[in-house]
Design an enzyme around this catalytic site. Structure first.
Site, short mmCIF file in Angstrom:
data_model
loop_
_atom_site.label_atom_id
_atom_site.label_comp_id
_atom_site.label_asym_id
_atom_site.label_seq_id
_atom_site.Cartn_x
_atom_site.Cartn_y
_atom_site.Cartn_z
N CYS A 106 0.93 -0.99 -0.22
CA CYS A 106 -0.35 0.02 -0.13
C CYS A 106 0.87 0.90 -0.18
O CYS A 106 1.65 1.69 -0.71
CB CYS A 106 -0.45 -0.15 0.94
SG CYS A 106 -2.10 0.92 0.98
N HIS A 235 -3.62 -6.10 0.62
CA HIS A 235 -3.00 -5.82 2.13
C HIS A 235 -2.87 -7.80 2.77
O HIS A 235 -3.34 -7.77 3.67
CB HIS A 235 -3.40 -4.91 3.34
CG HIS A 235 -3.22 -3.61 3.35
ND1 HIS A 235 -2.18 -3.03 4.28
CD2 HIS A 235 -3.95 -2.42 2.71
CE1 HIS A 235 -2.65 -1.62 3.49
NE2 HIS A 235 -3.85 -1.02 3.09
N GLU A 237 -1.08 -9.11 5.33
CA GLU A 237 -0.62 -8.93 6.44
C GLU A 237 -1.79 -8.51 7.11
O GLU A 237 -2.22 -8.76 8.27
CB GLU A 237 0.34 -7.94 6.90
CG GLU A 237 -0.07 -6.36 6.69
CD GLU A 237 -0.48 -5.60 5.64
OE1 GLU A 237 -0.64 -6.29 4.75
OE2 GLU A 237 -1.45 -4.59 5.78
#
Lengths: 276, 993
Positions: A106, A235, A237
């Site tokens: 990002c 994302h 994560e």
């Protein structure tokens, strides 16, 4: 296993996904994971040279006030390490030259393209050839997207994967190249590692909201020619456990979230190629 | 020199921001524009070579791939109208500040170099518009005259070579800082005029109390020793006004109230806060004994409860109504970053883990003429939404839950509730983290942003109605990044044990933060001249009460100060020693060598005379006959209900908030087969290596207050609790926050029904006591905002009395959490709880223009048993989905369960547990409390029914493998058979800008 995989997660000045990024590195088996404030590198206390895996997490560097990651780009290019003539960018270049891995997510991806770390065609660092700009909707959006993996890409992070389902959370994620020539080269070299797709992961899509920002060629993530630098808007994560999935209460899902595979690939590559 | 650099998108690049503005001009203002392009304008003040200017324009200011720039020349070349909007002097310009920092770094110049960057934005408009229409675009959409300056140029007046002249909003203060002394030994009328002319918002009793204090000869003697006399300084007067403001001292909640009910029975209440709120919490804690979860209640910036062995949770909800009325974006942004500092500034400091926001607005399609100084509700909605987006997203705190209430009485003042939760290790370096301690000798250190005139009189201003003279300086814009940097730094300092405690600079600024914390050591002495300023020329009193954002006051032991300051410098955060805490009993403030304030802390904090107020309850008698006609088509009636603003999908807002950052999202605000069902509550996992979760929910139902605020409050509490229960929360570990927003409850000539409004407040507090003690939910913190009125000319608009009740709790294992969407065909559908003929204040009645009087009543003892049973069933894994019934009743709840699940439901209303209802519409749309729609796999039928034995439940139908919501009415006939996608379309239509 004598040698340890060492990961660094850079934070500060508006970065905000550092904790889950570090958690992902740990779950993927990295023995050392340090969350490091940029100031600790700039004051010379911490050196990138001591790590194998550099993580540039999401957030709003300097508020993205001059455009996403723009002001931070100046810091990475021009800030000097105190007590030495070295710039932060020199450390970064050396890190890359040594074949180590960099993952930008990002805001981290925005930083990578604006710094000219991606796509770095012909290995040329520091020359920006693509950008990430405002979504066609004109809005920041948090929504989950399907991602088709390019199996022919040299990208180390997406090895063995067919598709991913991850959230995007951005207002400036629309990928644009400087010109057609750049785009062709990125395509031909298979640097497009991830594309927004339909649910089947088969076909890239330009249709909103499956393509949440209007990215050219539905590009969600690209890598450099060595496949060792990778940046993506979604994302990974944010999906480390099944309870992160928006429909975990209604679907049979594996315990481990899909995003972790990206980190596992990175750590095993380091173990096999850089530590042995 | 002053030079303009203009940056715009290359012609082939889509200008998404410009297109968004064009859409708004067309949709909101109804004006025909063909296109809008945006140009960013950077006005640089400083010395630069041409090469440097090129480098700056190319480097941080533009993106070479998509943008082009001009230095000293305009970019715009073809248009009909051009509007340029820039900030007025002194308004926070985050872009300009960031540009300055980047330029200094780029040119390797010194940080103290004289260099300024001011930003503006041009809107380059193509379209046939009159000058008046262009004016309207500027003032009604693009610029807020209070904080922004704009220029409009038509193409015929355009100079293609020169463009616009530079606009330099430099703050020009030629003031020599000084302190005034005022003699209060004057007549009452003079006292009142002093209070009014200085916007002190102090009443005559309070002014007299100050006059009396200054007549005390011991006081005068002590003052003489520090160079003062019997006259009060403006610094002292402002400090007292701020400390004694309604905002800070909650005078109404602490007043002595004579309450007379409708039976003429009189009772005297000595402080609503003590009598109902504090006492309820005390009773709950005593009843819970060793299972008490509270650690710090009502004493700090936020409440603290236990979470796990090693961690505590912190929670606070604030309001930022008045500033949001004047500048919705800045007001809401400061609201959210402001409330962030409350849990952050609690005990030794907490890491922030979620935001929750609740807004109350007038209808966005409001079409009546707007009274002076009121912005259109749609503009307020969009501004507030965006302010919270930037405040929350840029701070990296997930916005996990919230809601929006629409009622035209919020036209005069919108309500902007912002809540933030945090987590702290239970001990830090061996000391309990939730306690605040300061020792004499500890240094007073201010960290973070600098002080300007912004936010002056915020505390006193919010304690008044919105009026003609409402100060512009009360408006300010926050910077989440300055705050994030400061928080990053202070969390490191906390874990290294570099400070004793900290508190935030919010309302009242240093006056409040230092004045409050000085009570912990017993005094303070500080020098305002040391405080870093944004620009020169501020008077000492302005420095003391300024509410400039992003500042914390930290108590640092002297032996730690050098480490503390060194870390701050390294992490690029400003930190300044202003003085030290003492035990002299005095609030002692200097400006350089001159003492400008010298007040006894006791007087400052305890000298405020208690207000004496009168409340009289006379319940409104409202007719409920005839009820609305039986709907001709029940499916259409349901669609109309789903399209009501208070029921419809809020996805448009929710998606623009990051609800997943920090990686612990478990129950998201949007859920179900297509990720668009409305969750009842949020569940997050703040510790990524653990499955213990936090549940957060809200309840708010102002409409019921039109009948009786007792039941409004009871229902708001019940709604928050049942939302939390529905996702897997438990009464065993749940704490509440009360947040009262009222219309002025103090009777006066201009407020003739004040006694009634105060009675409404009393009744809401009575309910709060009754329900929280019955459920065993301690209130841990709260807030009140008592003057939500608008009065200009002869127009008065008052909000309906509104209580937001928020809850936070623990869920032992997030893997047991439940969402509200129907899961699979064949599952059984149950309704839990009794539906009664309680149509008063319902959305169904509102849709028919009625209020009614049969307002929903909470029966807490029965509800409590039901909640315990449902919690147990969820823990045992027996529940496939659970959804609470609130606005729109059973009908809307069933539709939501089906729409979110992507499956149909077949429902038989004859099986719904109910009392006294003989009409299908009333059964579907009554808003009786403490009810759920639950689906259960047939495998679990017996276990589930055993778990809820003895409680009101009905097996009302089944989840089916088709996409219709089919309902059999009381007559046994099918009264509705609606496609769920058609229902969903109706539900999504209204708020989709």
């Amino acid at each position: 296993m004598a040698k340890k995989v060492k990961s660094i997660v850079i934070t500060g000045y508006g970065t905000n996904c550092e904790v889950e990024m570090a958690h992902a590195c740990r779950l993927a088996g990295s023995e050392v994971v340090d969350i490091v404030h940029v100031s600790e590198i700039l004051c010379g206390k911490v050196r990138l040279d001591d790590y194998h895996f550099l993580n540039l997490p999401g957030g709003f560097l300097d508020g993205d006030y001059l455009g996403s990651a723009k002001a931070a780009t100046i810091r990475f290019l021009h800030a000097r390490i105190s007590g030495s003539k070295e710039r932060l960018f020199d450390q970064l270049s050396r890190f890359i030259a040594e074949g180590k891995l960099i993952l930008g997510v990002c805001n981290g991806f925005q930083l990578q393209v604006k710094l000219g770390l991606l796509p770095a065609l012909g290995g040329e660092l520091g020359n920006q050839t693509v950008t990430l700009t405002f979504n066609d909707s004109g809005r920041f959006e948090d929504r989950w997207v399907y991602l088709k993996v390019n199996e022919h890409s040299p990208c180390i992070f997406t090895r063995g994967l067919k598709g991913l389902y991850l959230p995007v959370r951005h207002g400036e994620g629309k990928f644009l190249p400087r010109d057609e020539k750049i785009l062709e080269e990125i395509k031909n070299k298979n640097l497009i590692a991830l594309q927004y797709s339909e649910q089947s992961f088969q076909n890239p899509t330009m249709t909103y909201p499956a393509n949440p920002n209007g990215s050219v060629s539905a590009i969600a993530g690209i890598c450099d020619e060595n496949g060792r630098i990778f940046g993506l808007m979604p994302h990974p994560e944010a999906y480390l456990h099944r309870t992160n999935h928006p429909r975990w209460t209604r679907e049979n899902l594996p315990e481990e979230g899909m995003g972790l595979a990206i980190f596992r690939n990175a750590i095993s590559f380091i173990r096999e190629e850089l530590l042995s | 020199m002053v030079v303009r650099i203009e940056v715009g998108f290359k012609s082939h690049v889509i200008d998404a921001q410009g297109e968004k503005i064009a859409r708004r001009i067309r949709d909101h203002l109804g004006l025909p524009v063909d296109s809008v392009r945006t140009v960013e304008v950077y006005t640089l003040e400083g010395d630069f070579t041409n090469e440097e200017l090129e480098e700056i324009a190319r480097g941080p200011l533009s993106d070479p791939i998509i943008q082009e720039y001009r230095i000293g020349q305009p970019l715009a070349c073809q248009f009909d109208w051009l509007i340029e909007v820039g900030y007025r002097p002194g308004v926070t310009d985050n872009v300009g500040k960031t540009a300055k920092e980047a330029i200094l770094l780029l040119l390797a110049r010194d940080k103290d170099e004289q260099l300024n960057v001011y930003t503006s934005r041009q809107y380059v408009i193509t379209g046939t518009l009159t000058k008046k229409e262009a004016e309207s675009i500027a003032s009604n959409l693009l610029a807020n005259d209070l904080i922004e300056h704009y220029r409009i140029v038509s193409f015929k007046d355009w100079d293609c070579k020169q463009g616009l002249s530079p606009y330099v909003p430099r703050v020009m203060e030629h003031n020599e800082p000084h302190t005034e002394k005022i003699d209060l030994n004057v007549e009452d009328e003079e006292l009142i005029s002093i209070s009014e002319s200085r916007i002190l918002a102090l009443n005559i009793e309070e002014m007299r109390a100050i006059r009396t204090y200054l007549k005390d000869k011991h006081v005068i003697e002590a003052r003489k020793k520090v160079g003062l006399d019997h006259r009060i300084t403006d610094v002292e007067l402002e400090c007292i006004a701020q400390t004694w403001s309604e905002h800070c001292k909650h005078k109404i909640f602490n007043a002595q109230i004579r309450y007379e009910d409708d039976q003429k029975k009189v009772m005297t209440i000595d402080s609503l806060f003590e009598t109902f709120i504090k006492k309820a919490t005390q009773k709950v804690r005593e009843a819970k004994g060793k299972d008490d979860i509270c650690l710090s209640v009502f004493s700090d910036n936020a409440g603290v409860i236990k979470f796990t062995e090693d961690y505590n949770l912190v929670f606070k909800v604030e309001t930022h109504n008045s500033p949001s009325a004047l500048d919705p974006y800045g007001g809401a942004l400061t609201g959210i970053v402001g409330v962030n500092r409350d849990p952050f500034g609690t005990g030794k400091g907490a890491k922030l883990i979620f935001n929750t926001d609740v807004f109350c607005f007038a209808r966005p399609d409001y079409d009546q003429p707007l009274p002076p100084r009121i912005l259109h509700p749609r503009r307020i909605l969009e501004g507030v939404r965006e302010g919270v987006e930037h405040g929350g997203n840029k701070s990296g705190i997930p916005t996990v839950n919230g809601c929006i209430v629409f009622d035209d009485r919020y036209l005069g003042k919108p309500l902007v509730y912002c809540g933030t939760g945090g987590i702290m290790p239970s001990t830090i370096k061996g000391e309990a983290s939730h306690k605040k301690e300061i020792r004499p000798g500890d240094l007073i250190v201010m960290t973070g942003g600098r002080i300007g005139k912004d936010g002056i009189h915020g505390a006193t201003f919010s304690s008044q109605e919105l009026h003609e003279g409402s100060p512009v300086t009360a408006v300010q814009i926050g910077d989440p990044i300055t705050q994030k940097k400061m928080i990053d730094f202070l969390l490191v300092a906390r874990d290294r044990g570099l400070y004793r405690t900290l508190t935030d600079n919010g309302a009242g600024g240093l006056s409040s933060s230092v004045g409050e914390t000085a009570r912990l050591s017993g005094g303070c002495e500080m020098d305002l001249k040391r405080a870093p300023l944004k620009y020169q020329g501020l008077n000492p009193w302005e420095i003391l009460v300024s509410e400039s954002q992003e500042r914390m006051t930290v108590a640092v032991p002297p032996e730690k100060i050098s480490d503390f300051l060194e870390l701050a410098r390294k992490m690029d955060v400003e930190a300044t020693v202003l003085g030290q805490y003492t035990d002299t009993g005095m609030f002692h403030v200097r400006y350089g060598d001159e003492t400008v304030a010298f007040l006894h802390l006791d007087f400052l904090h305890e000298g405020l005379p208690q207000m004496k107020l009168s409340a009289r309850w006379s319940p409104p008698r409202r007719d409920e006959t005839p009820p609305p006609p039986y709907p001709a088509h029940m499916g259409n009636a349901l669609k109309a209900m789903l399209g009501r603003l208070n029921i419809c999908s809020k996805e448009w807002v929710v998606r623009q908030y990051d609800h997943e950052v920090q990686g612990g999202s478990v129950v998201k605000p949007l859920t179900g087969a297509e990720n668009d069902g409305p969750s009842d509550a949020a569940v997050i996992r703040p510790l990524l290596d653990s499955f213990v979760g936090v549940v957060v929910a809200n309840g708010i139902c102002p409409r019921y207050g039109d009948i009786d605020t007792y039941h409004m409050a009871a229902c708001a509490i019940d709604e928050a609790v049942r939302n939390a229960i529905a996702v897997g929360g438990s009464l065993d570990h749940l704490a509440g926050l009360d947040n009262f927003c009222w219309c002025d409850p103090v009777a006066s000539e201009k407020n003739p029904d004040g006694e009634y409004k105060l009675a409404q407040l009393v009744r809401a507090n009575m309910a709060l006591y009754d329900i929280t003690t019955a459920y065993g939910i301690p209130c841990i913190s709260g807030k009140d905002s008592m003057k939500n009125d608008y009065a200009i000319g002869n127009i008065k608009i008052s909000i309906p009395p509104t209580l937001l009740f928020s809850v936070i709790g623990r869920i032992d294992d997030v893997r047991k959490a439940v969402t509200m969407d129907a899961k699979r065909p064949g599952d059984l559908v149950y309704v839990l709880g009794v539906t009664k003929r309680e149509m008063g204040g319902s959305e169904w009645y509102a849709m028919h223009g009625l209020i009614g009087h049969s307002v929903p009543h909470v029966e807490p003892e029965e509800a409590k048993r039901l909640y315990q049973a449902l919690s147990l069933a969820i823990r045992r894994g027996l529940i496939a989905s659970a959804h609470d019934c609130s606005d729109g009743g059973l009908g809307c709840a069933l539709a939501e369960v089906a729409m979110a699940g992507g499956w149909g439901l077949e429902i038989d209303l004859r099986q719904v547990p109910q009392k006294g209802i003989d009409r299908d519409d009333e059964l579907l749309f009554s808003e009786s409390q403490s009810r759920f729609v639950v689906t259960v796999s047939p495998h679990h039928q017996k276990d589930f029914e055993d778990t809820i034995a003895g409680l009101p439940w009905g097996l009302v139908g089944e989840v089916v493998n088709r996409t219709c919501l089919t309902v059999i009415g009381l007559s046994g006939e099918i009264i509705m058979d609606e496609d769920i996608y058609a229902l969903k379309a109706a539900w999504k239509a209204p708020l989709n800008f």
